[in-house]
Each structure stands twice: as C-alpha cells, then as structure tokens.
Scaffold this motif. Sequence first.
Motif, PDB file in Angstrom:
ATOM      1  N   MET A   1      26.090  44.972  23.938  1.00 33.05           N
ATOM      2  CA  MET A   1      27.013  44.413  24.945  1.00 33.05           C
ATOM      3  C   MET A   1      28.420  44.420  24.362  1.00 33.05           C
ATOM      4  SD  MET A   1      26.893  40.679  26.856  1.00 33.05           S
ATOM      5  CE  MET A   1      25.327  41.004  27.609  1.00 33.05           C
ATOM      6  N   ASN A   2      29.394  45.053  25.118  1.00 34.80           N
ATOM      7  CA  ASN A   2      30.755  45.105  24.620  1.00 34.80           C
ATOM      8  C   ASN A   2      31.459  43.791  24.885  1.00 34.80           C
ATOM      9  OD1 ASN A   2      31.709  45.096  27.315  1.00 34.80           O
ATOM     10  ND2 ASN A   2      31.438  47.322  27.424  1.00 34.80           N
ATOM     11  N   ASN A   3      32.637  43.657  24.306  1.00 35.82           N
ATOM     12  CA  ASN A   3      33.383  42.392  24.397  1.00 35.82           C
ATOM     13  C   ASN A   3      33.697  42.019  25.838  1.00 35.82           C
ATOM     14  OD1 ASN A   3      33.339  42.059  21.644  1.00 35.82           O
ATOM     15  ND2 ASN A   3      35.325  43.084  21.318  1.00 35.82           N
ATOM     16  N   GLU A   4      34.077  43.025  26.676  1.00 36.37           N
ATOM     17  CA  GLU A   4      34.446  42.709  28.057  1.00 36.37           C
ATOM     18  C   GLU A   4      33.249  42.230  28.865  1.00 36.37           C
ATOM     19  OE1 GLU A   4      36.502  46.222  29.385  1.00 36.37           O
ATOM     20  OE2 GLU A   4      38.443  45.290  28.997  1.00 36.37           O
ATOM     21  N   SER A   5      32.077  42.757  28.553  1.00 30.96           N
ATOM     22  CA  SER A   5      30.873  42.285  29.246  1.00 30.96           C
ATOM     23  C   SER A   5      30.593  40.835  28.900  1.00 30.96           C
ATOM     24  CB  SER A   5      29.666  43.149  28.876  1.00 30.96           C
ATOM     25  OG  SER A   5      29.863  44.486  29.287  1.00 30.96           O
ATOM     26  N   ILE A   8      33.006  38.760  30.816  1.00 28.57           N
ATOM     27  CA  ILE A   8      32.635  38.691  32.233  1.00 28.57           C
ATOM     28  C   ILE A   8      31.535  37.652  32.426  1.00 28.57           C
ATOM     29  CG2 ILE A   8      31.541  39.982  34.105  1.00 28.57           C
ATOM     30  CD1 ILE A   8      32.946  42.502  32.996  1.00 28.57           C
ATOM     31  N   GLU A   9      30.573  37.621  31.503  1.00 27.76           N
ATOM     32  CA  GLU A   9      29.420  36.726  31.660  1.00 27.76           C
ATOM     33  C   GLU A   9      29.675  35.323  31.100  1.00 27.76           C
ATOM     34  OE1 GLU A   9      26.133  38.649  29.881  1.00 27.76           O
ATOM     35  OE2 GLU A   9      26.149  40.355  31.293  1.00 27.76           O
ATOM     36  N   THR A 109      38.894  46.355  33.414  1.00 32.93           N
ATOM     37  CA  THR A 109      37.740  45.503  33.665  1.00 32.93           C
ATOM     38  C   THR A 109      38.166  44.144  34.201  1.00 32.93           C
ATOM     39  OG1 THR A 109      36.528  46.606  31.890  1.00 32.93           O
ATOM     40  CG2 THR A 109      35.699  44.463  32.629  1.00 32.93           C
ATOM     41  N   GLU A 113      37.438  42.470  37.786  1.00 38.27           N
ATOM     42  CA  GLU A 113      36.772  41.189  38.005  1.00 38.27           C
ATOM     43  C   GLU A 113      37.620  40.249  38.851  1.00 38.27           C
ATOM     44  OE1 GLU A 113      33.606  40.195  37.131  1.00 38.27           O
ATOM     45  OE2 GLU A 113      33.486  42.367  36.822  1.00 38.27           O
ATOM     46  N   ASP A 145      32.911  52.004  39.044  1.00 42.85           N
ATOM     47  CA  ASP A 145      32.052  50.823  39.024  1.00 42.85           C
ATOM     48  C   ASP A 145      31.191  50.846  40.290  1.00 42.85           C
ATOM     49  OD1 ASP A 145      30.928  48.244  39.192  1.00 42.85           O
ATOM     50  OD2 ASP A 145      32.587  47.388  38.056  1.00 42.85           O
ATOM     51  N   GLN A 147      29.147  48.740  41.366  1.00 36.16           N
ATOM     52  CA  GLN A 147      29.145  47.475  42.089  1.00 36.16           C
ATOM     53  C   GLN A 147      30.312  47.418  43.069  1.00 36.16           C
ATOM     54  OE1 GLN A 147      29.962  44.045  39.706  1.00 36.16           O
ATOM     55  NE2 GLN A 147      29.331  42.581  41.294  1.00 36.16           N
TER      56      GLN A 147
END
Length: 917
Positions: A1-5, A8-9, A109, A113, A145, A147
């Motif tokens: 999992m990258n930093n931006e993910s 996001i979470e 990113t 979001e 993306d 989504q």
Amino acid sequence: MNNESILIEKSYYKTLIDKDSAANPMLIISEYVLQEQNQDIPELSNLRFAQGELYYLYRDYEAAIFKWEQVTNELEPWAKKNMADAYFAVDLYSTAEEIYKSIQSDSITLNTEVGLQLFTLYIRMKKINSADQTIKKVVRLNPDDEQVTSLARNFFEEQMDWDSAVDLAMNEAMRTESIHWYNILQAYIEDGVTKHLDPAYFYPALRKLYDLNDKRFEELAVALWHSYQGEASYLTWVQGFNDLLQDFEITQKHSYPALAVLYKDAYFEFINGEKSVKSLKTIVPSLLRNWVRLTDRNHALLASSSVLAWNDHFPTTLSSEDVGIAEHILSGLTYNRDGLEDSVRLFETIDKWAMENGLAVSERHKWIMDELLDLNVQRLMIAGTSGNGKSALIHSLLGEDSFDQPTATTVLYKYGEEEDVNEVSDSSIIPLNHEEIEERVTSRAWMSGPPRIIDYKLPSAFLKENGIAIIDTPGFSIANSKTQEVRRYLHMADSLLFVLDVNDPFSQKERELALMIKEQAPDLPIHFLLNKMDLVHNDQEAIRIVDEAWKKINPYLPEAKIFAHSARYRGAAQRMDFTEFLQGNLLQPYKESKRTMMLLHYVREAISSLLDQRLEREEELADSIHKNEDLLSKLKAALNQVDDLEKEKAAGLRNSFKARKDDIRNDVVSAIPKILQASKDLLVEDSDYRKIHIELNEKMNRRVQEYLETTVLPKYFYSMQEWIREADIEFKESQGFLTEMTDGFNAIYQDDRVKMNCDFRVLDDWRRDSNRMTSGIQMDTVNILLRHTPQQLLLKSAGVLFGSIANKSLMYNKYTNLIETQDYTEVAEVIADKFLLQFEMFEKSITRDVAMFFSNPKEMLNTLIADANGMIEKYNRQLEKMRAKPEMYRDPLKLFELRLRQYEWMVFADREFQTVS
C-alpha cells in the motif's frame, strides 16, 4: 500500500506503531507525543495527524478536527481534507464545502479524493448542477481511476443525462481503446438516446474501432444506422458513413453481411420513387460503391447488378473502376433470385404509384402479366405473310371452334373447360358474344384502333395435351407492313413458328420479317412451317422445295428447323408428326430467367406507357382548361341572356298589368262622381234633416260598394284572366328558349346534366290571387257628406238646429242642390285608391314572381358556372404542379426503370441471353 492509499483510508497512524503491538494505538501515539515534546524543537505534525485519524475512527470528530488543525507540514492539505470529512460527517455541509474548496495541492490523488467528496456532498445537498460539474472535473483530472468513471457513469444515468453519459463512453472508448466502453456506447445507441446527435460525432470512434476490431466496428455501425433510420439526420448519416468507409481498405476478403443488408435496404428505399433523382445522385453512387465492397460473393448479385443498372442510367456518377469491379463480380455469379417475384413486386409498385398520381397501368398489361405468370403453359406464336394458309393451319390444329379466316387482330387461343372469349384493351376487359367475336377478329376496322388482343379460351384437346397456347397474329401485308401486332406480343411467346408459302418459301419479304423478329427478340427460338404441301406433285419435288428453303434460311437462322405441312390433310399421322415437331423443337424446358425477361419486357412497356400518359395528361389538362373556359364563357353569356329575359318579361308583364289597372282606375274615378250625384233620389221632403247627412253618407257608400262589386270587379276579373293568359304565353316562350339552351349545353356535356325547368307554379299563384282579389271587396266607409266643406258644415248645422221645425222643402232643395253640384273627384280618387290597394301590392310583386319563375334556370347556370370555375382552378393547379415540378412524375418512373434495369442485369448472370437490352 502506497502512502497516498494510507492517507485516503486514514490509516497513516499504523505506520507509526509496531504492527505486532497489542497496545491501544491511541496510547502509543500519545506516548510518542510526550517524548517529542521533550525535544528542543519538537515536530508534532505527523503525530497530531495520526491522533486526528484515531479520534475520527472513534467518531470524536471535534477532537480530530482540533488535532488536524495543528498539522503544518506536507500533510497539511490532507489534514484539511480530513477536517472537511469530519464536518461532513456531522452534517456541517457548508463548512465542509468551504474547506474542500480551500485545499490546494499538486497531488492528483488528493484532488481526486477532494473532488469525489465534494461530488458526494453536493448530492447530499441536492445541488445536482454542482455535483455534475464536479464529477466532470474529476473525470478530466483522473480518468484512469475506474471508481471515478464508474461513479460518473452511474450519476449520469441516474440523472438521465444521456448526453454526458454518451460523451463519457465515447471519450473513454477512444482513450482506453477498451471494447468494454464501446459496448456501453453501443448500449446507449440501441436504447435510442443518441439519435439527436450529429452523426459526425461518432465517426472518430468508428474509425478507431475499425482498427481495433472490425466485427465490433460493424456491430456499432449497424446500431448507429438503425438509430438514425426514420430521423431527419438519416441521409446525413448515410452520406457521412459512406465517406468514412472510403478511407478503409475494404476488400471482398472481409465481408460485412449486416452492413450489406442495410446498404441493400437503403438503396431500395432511396429508389422507391419518393425522392428526386437530383438528391439521389449525391448519395447513391458512394452507397453503391461501398455496398459492393461490403457484401460477400454469395450475396453480391444484387449489389453488382445495382451498380451496373445505375451506371446505365447515370453513367457519369460512378468511376470506371467501380463499374469494372461490378462487372467482374457479376461475371462470376449465377442467377439465384426469384425473378418472377421481383418482376411482379415492381409491377405492383408501379401500378400503385400510377393510381396515386392520377395515371393508370393498362388492363392489357395487367392481363399480359397474369398470362406470363401461368407457368403451366407455353405460348407458341404463329406468324407469316398474308395468304400463306396460317389461319387454315390453326383451324386444322384447334378444330371447329377456331376461325378459318385471316384474323385482323391478335388472338390468344388457350385451353378452357368451356368457351370463354374476352376482348382485352388498355382500358377494359369485356366479354364477347358470337357476333362480336367474329366482328372483332376478322374486321379490318379494328386494326386502326387502340391496342387489343382477343383472349379465346376453348376446350381444345390439342392445346390441353401439349400444354400450349397459340398466339395468332394478323398476316403481314402491305397494309400492315409495320408489323405492329407481332411486335406488341412478341415477348409473350416462348417460341415462334413462321409459316411459309410453298410456292416461294422464305421470300425477300419473309426474310426481312423473320430478321426483324430476330432483332426484336434475339433469344426467341424461330422455326418454320412449309404450308400448302398438298400443291406439290410428288415426294421428290417436296424434298427439293424443303431443301431449297433450308438453304435460304440457314445463313440467317442456322438453328431453325422446317416442318412440311398441309392444312388440307387432317389425318392422324400428320397431326402426330406436327405434335412430334412441336414437342421436339418449339416447346422449351421452363426456365425462370427466361420467363422473368419476358415479364420485365412488359414492365418496361408499362413504364413507357405511363410516361406517355404523363404527357397526354398534361395535354388533356390544357385541353380541359380550354374547354372549361369556353364553356364558362357560354354559361355566363347564357346567364346574362336569362337575366335579360327575366327583366324583359317582368317589365312587360308589369306594364301590361299596370295598363289594365289604370283602365279600371279611370273607370272608377269617372263613374263614382256620377253615382254620387245620382244619389239625390235618396232624399225625400219629410226626411229627418238632423241626421240626414249620416244616412245619406251610408247609402251613398253602399251604392259605391255595389258598383264596385257588380261592375268593376267582374270586369277586373276578366281583365286579369286575360293578363294571366298573356303571361302564360310569355312564360311558355321563355321555357321554349331555355329548353333549346338546355339541349345545347347537354350536347356539350354529352349528358343530361343541365335541367332548366321554369317554375310555372307562379301562374297558379297569380290565378289564386286574381280569384281572391276579384271575388269581393270590403271597403271602409268613405266620408262623402261628412267632410268639412263650408257648404256641408252650414247644412249640417242647419239640419241639427232646424231639422224638425224649419221649412223641409227648403232643406230638401238645399240638400238636393248640394248632392248634384258637389265635386266628388277627391272622393272618387280616395275610393279608387282604397279599391286598388291590393292590386297595387300585386303589381309590386310581379317582378319578384317573375324572378321566381326563372329561379331554377338561373340557379342551375350559377351552379354550372361555379363547377366550371372549380374545374378550371383544379386543372390549372394540376397543370402548374406538373409543369413546375415535372420531376415529380418523371423521377419515380426513371427510378422504376432503374430497378427494372437492375433485374435485367441480374437475369443476365444466367448467361443464356445474348444481350441486356
């Protein structure tokens, strides 16, 4: 999992603690905060960011916001985004929106979001326009993306914003080259939500899809084609799509059957007669060019024949390469169509169009088409020069029911259970009795009339056993050297038997006629029959004659056979020999393509006759206008004559009546003063002079009344009877004039359409009025002696005062003198006026009554004038329409010829025909 993910979470805090630790994350991070605070320059932003995440997870949004407000490092944009999320979670939408909008970052990113959160926020706030703008912005920012594009697609579909949904699918299909997005786009097209869009909008996607997957290209193109059918932009689509296909290197190695079917349907739709040739020239050539390229070889007959037919009619619109390709394709094909059905369908289309446009396919052509569709019968035409025994030959074959005299018109003998004979002409099919049959068949007078043929059904064993019908044509002679009858029905024949005279077989005249027939119908088998062989003395002479005839015929018609025959010999052997010759040479195996060409010939004739009808119709319209204008002039002149006649009769009768009335008036005015003056005998000396003036006035009125009833009224009665008899004579003269006028107009109309009967009931009304006015009179009492003249006043006063005591003799003398010397002119005028009042009213009504007498003829003429004006206006409109837009009639017929030509080319693929004529 990258930093931006992780950001996001909201799980950044997990990076700060040992993943194997079982301690409470909040306690661990708090310990780190305490440790960091002991540093000289503490850096608490990361820890505060992590604490905010934990508080958010525990739904302590206020504490989370407090922590995130203290973040000042590179995580600050994410902290603001999280703060907005917290305000969003507690329904503080405006604050959340404000914070979202304040975030500035280069991170795709993060911006994605933020955009997605704003999109969700706007939906929650029911700000649909803002949500729409936001999601479109996010799609532009980060289309990779899934989504984002999925959310956008769902949103557009929920809002039924099909333009945006289609635009998204288009862009994504071209950007990603994904068949998935092309499938979505096609689904929109099939749902009908794209038909309002300009066809050019889809061309880039089609171009790219062709390179990706040509089968999917065909499916999308077919979907678009169906969506534009019936729409105003349909022609634009077809033309644009044709232009698009020009850039593709489509060969017959790659067929597109679904598109080929659409091209076929479009072509026949375009040439159905509803569009102008001018408009079709801009679209059909490219349509044909692509149709040939798209279809496979098994279905190329229609396409290639369409190209060749179009080129025959419009040779400058297709390139030689296009025509060459079509010819090459056609040369390798076999005829596999139901040509009879094609021909009949085209004929029915022409017939329907003709009826809708005031024209008519002839009954003769309809009959010929029906005859040719009888596939159980072959037609043998028998022809030859006059005097060669042709009629006797036919009579010998058919028996007593046929004619043994030369025919002056064409007769089709066909088997029937019972004899049934009809005359078939362009306008009708009518049954004939025996007298009419002989007249029609043998009379030369019928040759100069319009085209006709006698349909003769008879119970002939010869016809039934051989399955044939015989077409008997008039013999060729100087009188009918144009051979019109043979030409007219030549293409009904499956074969032709040319009868030669044994005395001079295949003369120059016969050779010319036979070659003319061969030129007219190059595919028609021609054989010869040497007739009158009974005139030959022996067998050797017969063989010599046959041999010489063959030597003359062979150079021109090498495949022809000769049969020697004599109509005088009716033996079974000769009939059997002829039947054998018939079966072996004249009867051909049925071939649909040949019968189709025969049908198409008469379809062409029908089209040609409609072209002639169109010209004749224009001439008829012009002639009808001229005739109606001439008729209108006559009708108006007739109406003026009737008006003048009415005025003349009304004035004459009125003047005559007035003269009679004036005579009576003069009699009354002249007689009444004398009657009144003679009324002195009503006085006696012992009268009561107090009221004598009243009594005298009454008695004098009675005498006047008696005079009017016994003298004047009878005289007036007879005078009126004479006047009515005079009117009767005048009216009968008028009716006679109008009857002649009626006959003249009915001769023009060629029908008993005009009826101008005058209303003689007027005379009956006048007789009733005469009897009523002269049967008696009731007049009001007239003031004769009670007027206010000085003398009357004096006597009246004296009578009142001295009537009972005065000298009655004196009063008697005074009254007598008064009666004798009184001027009764004014009284007479008054009486005459009252008496004649009803007669004056009658006089005034004479003009009206005479007008009533002429009302029916005038109404009839006005109706005819209105009808003539209506017909002139109608014919002028039709003529102007025909002359202003001749293509309205010419173009559909030209397109029918185009379809006909196509069917001829298709039959030519059979390769048994010498030419496509």
